[in-house]
Structures are given as structure tokens and as C-alpha cells.
Motif scaffolding. Structure first.
Motif, short mmCIF file in Angstrom:
data_model
loop_
_atom_site.label_atom_id
_atom_site.label_comp_id
_atom_site.label_asym_id
_atom_site.label_seq_id
_atom_site.Cartn_x
_atom_site.Cartn_y
_atom_site.Cartn_z
N TYR A 248 0.83 -1.20 0.00
CA TYR A 248 0.00 0.00 0.00
C TYR A 248 0.87 1.26 0.00
O TYR A 248 0.61 2.20 -0.76
N GLN A 251 2.45 1.84 -3.32
CA GLN A 251 1.46 2.31 -4.30
C GLN A 251 1.25 3.82 -4.20
O GLN A 251 0.90 4.47 -5.20
N VAL A 278 -4.77 0.17 6.12
CA VAL A 278 -4.92 -1.14 5.46
C VAL A 278 -5.85 -2.05 6.25
O VAL A 278 -6.54 -2.90 5.67
N ARG A 281 -9.22 -1.21 5.12
CA ARG A 281 -9.48 -1.60 3.73
C ARG A 281 -9.53 -3.11 3.53
O ARG A 281 -10.31 -3.61 2.72
#
Length: 404
Positions: A248, A251, A278, A281
Motif C-alpha cells: 500500500y 502504491q 490497510v 481496507r
């Protein structure tokens, strides 16, 4: 009949864990937590399971390097064995240090440090990811010329020793504190106290830490676990959470250089806020609200059956056909995920029961391909689909009790 006597390590470790638990209770010390201990041992079960399929490849990897690129042709003597154990621990020190200093390697190693309790169950928290990375580091040993049989024998010894350093029941050991890694040294390594961070990387010998400035003696009471605790018993999330965090964070970076900095940077510089992001998510918060702890009995039964299955799978490894090994391994793997999900009171554990049941039916039909069994399988499948909601509700009530 050729038996794999290394399987005896499974009941031996369980016996030692049981003894430590009994002694801690006699001393009035609360060193074990049910959820954490089961989560710890589940990680160890998977490592032993996967090792059954991968250990041979590591041997052939070392053997190929030594015979193809070995700088010297080394013969086993007493001095050579001593040199090998020192070299093995020296390489481990640098692998271990890299595992705490480089994000990608920490993503593989962090599983070992997730536990907030420090006992022999924590000593079982070894993952296959660590084995692969260690093998890459230890490949320098056959490159020097140490033969594969010597290396694998030494790695067994080197793998057994640190298990015994994961305990709070053993104090300081006098003169041994200057030479060996003791439980006191390793308690420091597993602590999240500021004074103890990134200290005592040695596995058998503490001399490397003293030589390279990473030694710390145990003075203040250690606080075990991560600096930001994971707060999850999920089997899969414990394995992959930091790798997901790295992915993540990478990214979010625009340039290749910045992405590589995230991947190969230091955990000390990693943004701790990423974990909350995270978790929102990727980690479902859909839990069952329960008033009882009755699900623990089911988890304990599953874990007991799993360990027994693992023991016999390892013991008769050389007599079993590959199909049976794979099917039993898959059932064990799903069971480990199931145990972790139940400890988190997840609703979706019901689907895992379907997967596990399907594997058992497939294996049964493979060995007993009778039309009656096929009819039974279809009957169960159709019944499961027609009464899915009712079965799910009854299942959740059975393992979790009355929901709050």
C-alpha cells in the motif's frame, strides 16, 4: 518401514510447552493467553507442514552450489564442525539483523514478533518465508565448500536451540551469558522497550552482538510484541499484514526510487498510520458479538486433531502417496485459517467448513469410488445449498453460543 523420526519433534515441543505452562501456574505467573498461544502454535504447525514439501529442495540447492561453485572441498572433522556452527550463527546474525532493518525482510520476519506473550509457543512462530530468505543467506556456506549433509545437519541443531530461549521462567545463567544467547538475551530481543529495540540478533552465540554493537543486557522489565501491536489473531493477517502495508505504501509513491525506498527502507522509518488504513481496507470488522467463550472448545478440538494429523503425516511421510499428503495438508491449512477466524469471531468461518468438507469428500471418493458415496456427496451438497441460511445460523450459534 522407513519412518520419519523428525516427526517426534511435534510431541516433544508440545510436552515442553505443557511443562512450561504447568510450572508457570505452580509459580502463580500468568504467562499464557489461550488465543495468543493457539495463534502462535498455528503458525508453527504450518511451518512444519510446508517444511515436509520443501526441506528436500533446500538440501539439493545447497548440494548444487557446493558441487558446482564450491571454493574448497571440505571434509567433516571436529574442527570443521566447530567452524561450521560458528559460520552458521554468524550468517544468521546478519540475516536476522537484515530482517529487522529492511522492510521487505521484516515483512517476512515480523510474524515471529507479533505475539504479545513470550513463552515456548512464541518459539514456534516460524514461517516458510523466513526459511526461504535464510536459505539465500546461508547459500554462502556451500559456496565456501561445506557439503550439504553437514549444512542440513547443522541447521537442524541451529533450529532447535532457539526454541529453548523463548521463556520467562529461566533467569540469567551466569558465565553462559557471556557466550551463548540465553533466555534473558532473547527476552530483550523480543521486547518493544525503546532501550531494547534492534538488540541481540544472535541465535546461539551472543558474541556477534557484542562485537558489532547490538548487545543489550536485560535490565528493565521487557514489554513483548510490536511497538504498535497487531491486535489480530487472524492466521492470514498475521502472515501478510506488513507485506500489505509495504504494498500500500509503495502504491502511494510516484517514482520508482521512492517505491524502492519503501520496500527496502527501514521499519523504523515506516509510517505507523498505514496499518490503520490497510486494516480498514482489507481486514473485515464483521464479527459476531458473543457473550461466552465457548468457541474456544471448538478451536482446541480442531487444533488437537490438526496436530495429531500433522504428526502422523510427518511420521509416515515416506509411505504416503502425494495425493494423500496434499489433501491432508490442504485440510490442515484450511483448519488453521478456520481457528484464527474463530478466535476473531468471524461469520465467514462457515464457508471454510464447506471447503474442508469438500476436500474430505474428494479424498474419500478418490479411495472409495462407489456410486453410493457419490450419491451421498450430491445429497449433502444439495441439502447444504437448500438450507444454507438455516445451517449457517445453527453453526454460528453452536460455536459462538448465544449472540449479543
Amino acid at each position: 518401514m522407513a519412518l520419519n523420526y523428525m516427526a517426534l519433534a511435534v510431541p516433544l515441543f508440545l510436552l515442553l510447552i505443557g511443562i512450561e505452562y504447568w510450572v508457570s501456574k505452580r509459580l502463580g505467573r500468568q504467562l499464557f493467553n489461550f488465543n495468543s498461544s493457539i495463534a502462535n502454535m498455528n503458525v508453527g504447525v504450518l511451518e512444519r507442514l510446508i517444511d515436509m514439501f520443501t526441506a528436500g529442495s533446500f538440501f539439493f540447492f545447497y548440494d548444487y552450489i557446493q558441487k558446482t561453485y564450491g571454493l574448497f572441498e571440505i571434509r567433516p572433522t571436529l574442527l570443521v564442525w566447530i567452524a561450521l556452527i560458528l559460520a552458521t550463527d554468524f550468517v544468521w546474525y546478519w540475516y536476522h539483523r537484515a530482517g529487522h532493518k529492511i522492510n521487505l525482510f521484516w515483512g517476512f520476519h515480523v510474524v515471529h514478533h507479533t505475539s504479545e506473550e513470550f513463552n515456548y509457543t512464541a518459539g514456534t512462530r516460524i514461517t516458510i518465508f523466513q526459511a526461504v530468505v535464510r536459505t539465500a543467506f546461508w547459500s554462502v556456506l556451500p559456496l565456501i565448500g561445506f557439503p550439504a549433509p553437514m549444512i542440513t545437519t547443522m541447521l537442524i541443531v541451529h533450529g532447535l536451540y532457539p526454541f529453548f530461549t523463548h521463556t520467562q521462567l529461566i533467569g540469567k545463567l551466569g558465565i553462559l551469558e557471556y557466550i551463548l544467547v540465553t533466555p534473558s538475551h532473547h527476552r530483550v530481543h523480543h521486547a518493544s522497550n525503546d532501550a531494547y529495540l534492534d538488540k541481540n540478533f544472535g541465535d546461539m552465540f551472543i558474541i556477534w552482538d557484542k562485537l558489532f554493537g547490538t548487545f543489550a543486557a536485560e535490565k528493565e522489565q521487557p514489554v513483548f510484541g510490536l511497538t504498535k501491536q497487531l491486535d489480530s489473531y487472524s492466521f492470514l493477517w498475521q502472515h501478510f499484514h506488513f507485506l500489505v502495508e509495504i504494498w500500500y505504501s509503495a502504491q502511494q509513491q510516484k517514482g520508482i526510487a521512492d517505491k524502492l525506498k519503501v520496500i527496502f527502507g527501514s521499519p523504523a522509518d515506516f509510517d505507523p498510520a498505514v496499518r490503520r488504513i490497510v486494516e480498514r481496507r482489507f481486514l473485515s470488522k464483521n464479527k459476531v458479538r458473543v457473550r461466552s467463550q465457548k468457541f474456544r472448545r471448538y478451536v482446541l478440538v480442531q487444533f488437537t486433531v490438526t496436530v495429531i494429523a500433522l504428526f502422523f503425516l510427518l511420521l509416515f511421510e515416506h509411505q504416503e502417496e502425494t495425493f494423500l499428503q496434499v489433501m491432508v495438508a490442504l485440510v490442515i491449512f484450511i483448519t488453521l485459517i478456520n481457528c484464527g477466524a474463530i478466535l476473531e469471531q468471524r461469520r465467514w468461518v462457515f464457508y471454510l467448513e464447506f471447503c474442508r468438507g469438500a476436500l474430505i469428500f474428494i479424498a474419500a471418493y478418490h479411495y472409495f469410488p462407489h456410486p453410493t458415496l457419490l450419491f451421498l456427496i450430491w445429497a449433502v451438497l444439495i441439502g447444504g445449498v437448500l438450507y444454507f441460511s438455516t445451517l449457517q445460523k445453527q453453526y454460528l450459534q453452536t460455536i459462538y453460543g448465544r449472540q449479543g
